[in-house]
Scaffold this motif. Structure first.
Motif, PDB file in Angstrom:
ATOM      1  N   ALA A 257       0.827  -1.209   0.000  1.00 23.26           N
ATOM      2  CA  ALA A 257       0.000   0.000   0.000  1.00 23.26           C
ATOM      3  C   ALA A 257       0.860   1.259   0.000  1.00 23.26           C
ATOM      4  N   THR A 258       1.908   1.269   0.789  1.00 21.87           N
ATOM      5  CA  THR A 258       2.788   2.433   0.829  1.00 21.87           C
ATOM      6  C   THR A 258       3.384   2.723  -0.532  1.00 21.87           C
ATOM      7  N   ALA A 259       3.844   1.677  -1.234  1.00 24.20           N
ATOM      8  CA  ALA A 259       4.445   1.864  -2.550  1.00 24.20           C
ATOM      9  C   ALA A 259       3.448   2.439  -3.540  1.00 24.20           C
ATOM     10  N   MET A 260       2.203   1.936  -3.512  1.00 23.55           N
ATOM     11  CA  MET A 260       1.211   2.402  -4.471  1.00 23.55           C
ATOM     12  C   MET A 260       0.737   3.819  -4.162  1.00 23.55           C
ATOM     13  N   ALA A 261       0.524   4.136  -2.909  1.00 21.69           N
ATOM     14  CA  ALA A 261       0.116   5.499  -2.571  1.00 21.69           C
ATOM     15  C   ALA A 261       1.220   6.497  -2.915  1.00 21.69           C
ATOM     16  N   ALA A 262       2.470   6.126  -2.660  1.00 19.98           N
ATOM     17  CA  ALA A 262       3.589   7.004  -3.005  1.00 19.98           C
ATOM     18  C   ALA A 262       3.655   7.221  -4.512  1.00 19.98           C
ATOM     19  N   PHE A 263       3.481   6.149  -5.283  1.00 22.28           N
ATOM     20  CA  PHE A 263       3.490   6.265  -6.743  1.00 22.28           C
ATOM     21  C   PHE A 263       2.390   7.222  -7.217  1.00 22.28           C
ATOM     22  N   PHE A 264       1.162   7.023  -6.752  1.00 25.40           N
ATOM     23  CA  PHE A 264       0.067   7.868  -7.199  1.00 25.40           C
ATOM     24  C   PHE A 264       0.234   9.312  -6.732  1.00 25.40           C
ATOM     25  N   SER A 265       0.879   9.511  -5.585  1.00 28.29           N
ATOM     26  CA  SER A 265       1.082  10.874  -5.096  1.00 28.29           C
ATOM     27  C   SER A 265       2.029  11.669  -5.988  1.00 28.29           C
ATOM     28  N   ARG A 266       2.846  10.984  -6.771  1.00 27.70           N
ATOM     29  CA  ARG A 266       3.800  11.658  -7.661  1.00 27.70           C
ATOM     30  C   ARG A 266       3.413  11.548  -9.131  1.00 27.70           C
ATOM     31  N   LEU A 267       2.273  10.902  -9.386  1.00 28.62           N
ATOM     32  CA  LEU A 267       1.902  10.562 -10.764  1.00 28.62           C
ATOM     33  C   LEU A 267       1.785  11.777 -11.671  1.00 28.62           C
ATOM     34  N   THR A 268       1.158  12.849 -11.203  1.00 25.08           N
ATOM     35  CA  THR A 268       0.915  14.014 -12.046  1.00 25.08           C
ATOM     36  C   THR A 268       1.970  15.106 -11.900  1.00 25.08           C
ATOM     37  N   ASP A 269       2.926  14.900 -11.024  1.00 30.65           N
ATOM     38  CA  ASP A 269       3.915  15.925 -10.684  1.00 30.65           C
ATOM     39  C   ASP A 269       4.796  16.254 -11.893  1.00 30.65           C
ATOM     40  N   GLU A 270       4.845  17.517 -12.264  1.00 34.11           N
ATOM     41  CA  GLU A 270       5.673  17.915 -13.405  1.00 34.11           C
ATOM     42  C   GLU A 270       7.162  17.871 -13.094  1.00 34.11           C
ATOM     43  N   GLU A 271       7.505  17.709 -11.833  1.00 31.74           N
ATOM     44  CA  GLU A 271       8.900  17.513 -11.445  1.00 31.74           C
ATOM     45  C   GLU A 271       9.121  16.097 -10.910  1.00 31.74           C
TER      46      GLU A 271
END
Length: 365
Positions: A257-271
């Motif tokens: 769960a931690t890995a997936m939430a972290a991935f989605f939290s950065r998904l749209t980040d332009e940096e």
């Protein structure tokens, strides 16, 4: 009474209470919840057990198979090959994989595969006798089959075929495999605790899947698309070492769960790391709404990007059995609810509601 372990920052206590209620009511026997906001994990909760014998408590690093959430990473692997010039989104796949260009699939494109419009939402009937792990034979069955509809004219999640279609064109056009691209490029670039083929030293972290109800597989709307080859919903098969260490791209990523939430939290980040991996143009393609229509497999109207479900409130991907992860466009947090107890998505929906999110699938025109 089984107590939910972990932390929830100020303002997130309701998430802990919802998860504890799910455990107390017997609706959850093993799950992880994670929420990331502004670059930090603000919720990390573990509930219940990781094994059927209830001897291993669920831990923050417990890995579990989230079924179709796996597809998001198949998409990213395909786009790495597009980035490198080995494949193109709108070139016929037969240009790379000649065997595939038969029986009405001559003009099928990678974009149509990634948006679930390639006309192969399930393996053909003549694949019924194949073993679930005979990936070469399953790829060949897709190459030789006629599509169920003219590619590009209808919509239906390619429930079990998605990974084999992408693996086939990667092998033919990029001289690599889904596993190699994921292991050598995607996983390290995105710093993922996620695996297509769990290594020996991580097997003890994998949770056992179990049915909430023995009749669950037969009640599914998607059941007709999951019957060939036999065994995709068989927990005895899914809990085997052979399956956990294989690659069945559509469904058998193992992650936390931690890995997936972290991935989605950065998904749209332009940096962020996804944009850095794919480049600006392909990152924009990945996130953009590509097609909206009635998805036969989901049984509802839906908007697909290249690999994700999108509406005005979220970019998300779920898996049959109840796991889900999403980026909230409204609240700017990444969330994941991963479970080993196979049932509907009501549990994830309750977690989402505690965060002010709505997991209802809504088509966006």
């Amino acid at each position: 009474m089984v107590k939910v372990e972990g932390f929830a920052a100020d303002g997130y206590d309701r998430v802990r209470q919802v998860l504890q209620d799910l455990v107390d009511d017997g609706r959850e026997t093993g799950a992880g919840v994670s929420v990331w906001k502004d670059g930090r994990e603000v919720v990390r909760l573990s509930a219940g057990w990781a094994d059927a014998g209830r001897t291993r408590p669920w831990r923050p690093d417990t890995l579990v198979q989230p079924y179709s959430l796996s597809k998001a990473f198949v998409t990213i692997a395909a786009l790495v090959a597009v980035r490198d010039g080995a494949l193109a989104l709108d070139e016929p796949m037969a240009a790379y994989w000649p065997e595939y260009g038969a029986h009405g699939k001559e003009r099928t494109t990678l974009r149509q595969v990634l948006t679930h419009r390639a006309g192969q939402p399930r393996f053909p009937a003549d694949a019924a006798g194949l073993d679930l792990l005979d990936d070469a034979a399953l790829r060949a069955s897709l190459a030789s089959a006629a599509p169920e509809y003219v590619p590009g004219t209808s919509l239906g999640e390619h429930a079990l075929t998605y990974g084999h279609l992408v693996d086939g064109v990667l092998r033919a056009g990029a001289a690599t495999t889904l596993r190699e691209v994921f292991d050598e490029v995607v996983r390290p670039a995105l710093a993922l605790d996620a695996w297509f083929g769990v290594p020996d030293d991580a097997l003890e972290r994998v949770a056992d899947l179990e049915y909430a109800d023995p009749e669950w597989p037969r009640r599914l709307h998607a059941a007709p698309w999951l019957r060939i080859p036999a065994g995709a919903l068989d927990t005895r098969r899914a809990n085997s070492t052979a399956w956990r260490q294989s690659v069945f791209g559509a469904v058998n990523l193992h992650t936390s769960a931690t890995a997936m939430a972290a991935f989605f939290s950065r998904l749209t980040d332009e940096e962020g790391p996804v944009r850095a991996l794919l480049g600006a143009s392909l990152h924009d393609e990945l996130l953009a709404s590509q097609v909206t229509g009635f998805d036969e497999v989901f049984g509802t109207r839906i908007t697909w990007t290249l690999g994700f479900v999108r509406d005005r409130g979220k970019i998300a991907k779920g898996g049959i059995g109840g796991s889900a992860a999403w980026w909230s466009l409204r609240h700017r947090h990444g969330c994941a609810y991963l479970t080993r107890r196979l049932d509907d998505h009501s549990r994830a929906a309750e977690i989402a509601a505690a965060l002010g999110d709505d997991l209802t699938v809504v088509g966006e025109d």
